[in-house]
Design an enzyme around this catalytic site. Sequence first.
Site, PDB file in Angstrom:
ATOM      1  N   ASN A  67       0.876  -1.172   0.000  1.00  0.00           N
ATOM      2  CA  ASN A  67       0.000   0.000   0.000  1.00  0.00           C
ATOM      3  C   ASN A  67       0.908   1.215   0.000  1.00  0.00           C
ATOM      4  OD1 ASN A  67      -1.851   2.049   0.574  1.00  0.00           O
ATOM      5  ND2 ASN A  67      -1.771   1.642   2.770  1.00  0.00           N
ATOM      6  N   GLU A 127     -20.200  20.971  -0.459  1.00  0.00           N
ATOM      7  CA  GLU A 127     -20.267  19.571  -0.018  1.00  0.00           C
ATOM      8  C   GLU A 127     -21.391  18.820  -0.758  1.00  0.00           C
ATOM      9  OE1 GLU A 127     -18.781  17.316   1.399  1.00  0.00           O
ATOM     10  OE2 GLU A 127     -20.223  15.927   2.279  1.00  0.00           O
ATOM     11  N   LYS A 130     -20.801  15.493  -3.019  1.00  0.00           N
ATOM     12  CA  LYS A 130     -21.490  14.225  -2.732  1.00  0.00           C
ATOM     13  C   LYS A 130     -22.179  13.721  -3.994  1.00  0.00           C
ATOM     14  CE  LYS A 130     -20.371  13.297   0.223  1.00  0.00           C
ATOM     15  NZ  LYS A 130     -19.517  13.400   1.366  1.00  0.00           N
TER      16      LYS A 130
END
Length: 607
Positions: free
Chosen positions: A98, A479, A483
Site C-alpha cells: 500500500n 459539499e 457528494k
Amino acid sequence: MCGIIGIVSKKQVVDRLIDGLECLEYRGYDSAGIATVNNSEIVYSKSAGKLDSLKNKLKQKPINGYIGIGHTRWATHGEPIEFNAHPHVTKSVAVVHNGIIENFAEFKDALLKKGINFESQTDTEVIAKLVEEKISKEKCRPLEAVRLTIKKLRGSFALCFIFRGHENFMVATRRGSPLALGFGDGENFVSSDALSLSIFSKKVCYLEEDDFAKITSDEVIIYDSDGNSVSRDMHTLYTDPVNLSKGKYKHFMEKEIFEQPEVISQVLGTYLNASKEMLSLPPLPQSTEIKRIILIGCGTAFYSCLVAKYWFESLSSIPTQAELASEFRYRSPVVSKDDLLIFVSQSGETADTIGALRFAKEYTKNILAIVNVEQSSIARESNWVFSTKAGPEIGVASTKAFTCQLLVLKILNIKLASDLYKITAKQRSNLLKGLLELPRLFSEILSQNENIKKLCKKFISSNSVLYLGRDILYPIALEGALKLKEISYLHAEGYASGELKHGPIALIDKSMPLVALNPWSKVFEKTLSNLEEVKARRGRIILLTDKKGRELSKDLTKSIFQLPSCSDFLTPILYSLPLQLIAYYTALDKGTDVDQPRNLAKSVTVE
Ligand code: F6R
C-alpha cells in the site's frame, strides 16, 4: 490507498484472508489477490475487479495455506488489470503493498538492463524483484533481504512479505502508510487498519515509521529502523463487528445517513455532561494562548473546516483560516507557535493531511486532531485529539462522519467562545440546548425522505447540477455538489450565491437544475434575489428552505423541500442531511455503485 492483510496461523488462512479483504475493500476495489505458502511453494490467485471476482476464481481453483497475504487495490501505477494486481510474486517471495515507491523507475531500469523481466506496470513489482535478487543472488536471509531493499526506497509504503520455504514466518514493514498488527491465540495478523483486525483479534499495536515486524504464529518481534528490538503500545479494540454489517439497509451509505440521529445523540451524550449545560471534553489547548486557528483537511473534511471558519470567527472572534491539506505545505505558509492547527480527517490516514501535519509540527506544538479513527496516524501524531465518535464509516462517500465533524467543531467553537468570555453563560446554555435539538430535527427530515426522492427525479436527465448557498451555507453547497458527483457521476458545482452573476450564470438555461439552500436568515433576501436571476433565465430551482423561507419563495419555484426551522448556527449541520439524501437517491436512480463508486477509495493514503 489499497488494503493489505497478512495472517500466520496454525489453521488454514484463505477464508480469513478474504474476510479481512472484505473489511478493507473500502481502501480500493480495482483488483484483489492473495498468496500463501503451501508445501513450501508460493501459490497465488488474483483477479481484476472487485473482491467477488477473486472469490469466484478461488471457488473454481482453491488454494490452501497456513500463512498468507492479501491485497485489494486502488490503482496508482498501471491499469486495474490482473497483471497489475497484487501480490507480486517471484520465485522466492510474494509481496503486497500500500503506497507509492517514488524512485521505482531507476531500479526498474537497472533490473531491465540486467535482463530481469517485468510482468506488470506497477512500482511494487520492483520491490519483489529487488528482494528476490538479495535472496537468490546475494544469499541474504529473508528479513535482511527486505531490510536492505527498503533502505533504498523513497516514497510511502506498508508492505507484507511471505517467502518460499517458510510456512510460519512473514515480514511486515511500513513508512508513511499505516500498518497494524493483531495478536491472536496461535496466530498473528497484519493489516492496513485495525478495524479489519477486529474480526480476528481485539489486541493490536501499530508499527511506527520504518519498523520491521517478524511474525510467526506464536510470536511477533518488532525492530526499529536501527535493528533494535522494540515494543509498541498495545491497544484493545472495542469495535463491535455487528457495526460492520448493513443491517436492514441496502447500502452502507444509506445506513450511515439514517443512523445519524442516534450517532449525533451519542456524540452529544459524550461531550455534554449530565446537567446538559456543561461540556465534558478531552484535554484541549489553552484557549487564551491561541492567536489564530488554521483548519486543514481534504475533500469533505475540508468543507467542515470551511464551516468552522465561519463559526470560529463569528462566535469566538479568533482569526481563522481553512486550508486544503494538499496545497498547504507546498505554498510556504506562515505558521507561528501561537497558532492552533486543527487537522480534520475521518480516517486519520489521509496522506495529504498527514503531510501538512508533519510540516506544521516544525512550527508549533498546538496540533489538534479531529478524527473519527482514534488510533489513526493523524491522532497518534497530534498533541490533542478530539474524536468525532461517528463509529465506523464504510460507504466511500462521507456522511455521518461529516455531520459529526461539524458537531465536534461547533462544540469546540462554543468552548473557545466561552473560555474567552465572548459569550455569556446564558448564551452558552442556549447554544448547547440548540445542539440537543439536532437528533429530533434529523429524524424529522429523514421521515420525509420520500419527498426528497421525488425531487431527485429532476436530475436524472440533466448533465450537470449547480448548488448555491450563501454565508455559512456556502461550504454546504460545495459539499452537496461533491457528494452528488462522487456517487452519481453527475457533474455538479457548488457556488456562493453572490458569485453566480460573476460567471456561472452563463450556464443557466431551462435544462439546468439548481439546488438552492436558503432558509430564513440575514442573507435570505440577498439569496432570493440571486435565485430570481436564475428564474429569469429559466433555470430549474430546487429550493431547500424552512417555513418562513417557503412562504416568501412561493412564486420562485414549486420544487421545495421544507426543513424544520432552527437557529442559524445549526443550518450547516441540518442542511447537509437532505443533500446526502439527494446524492444517494440520484445515485440509486442512475444505478451506480453507491458504496464503492468508480475510481475512489475511502482512505486516500497517497499524495
Ligand atoms: C467525500 C470524501 C472525501 C474525504 C477526503 C478526506 O465524501 O469522503 O472527500 O472527505 O478524502 O478523507 P479523510 O476525512 O479520511 O481525511
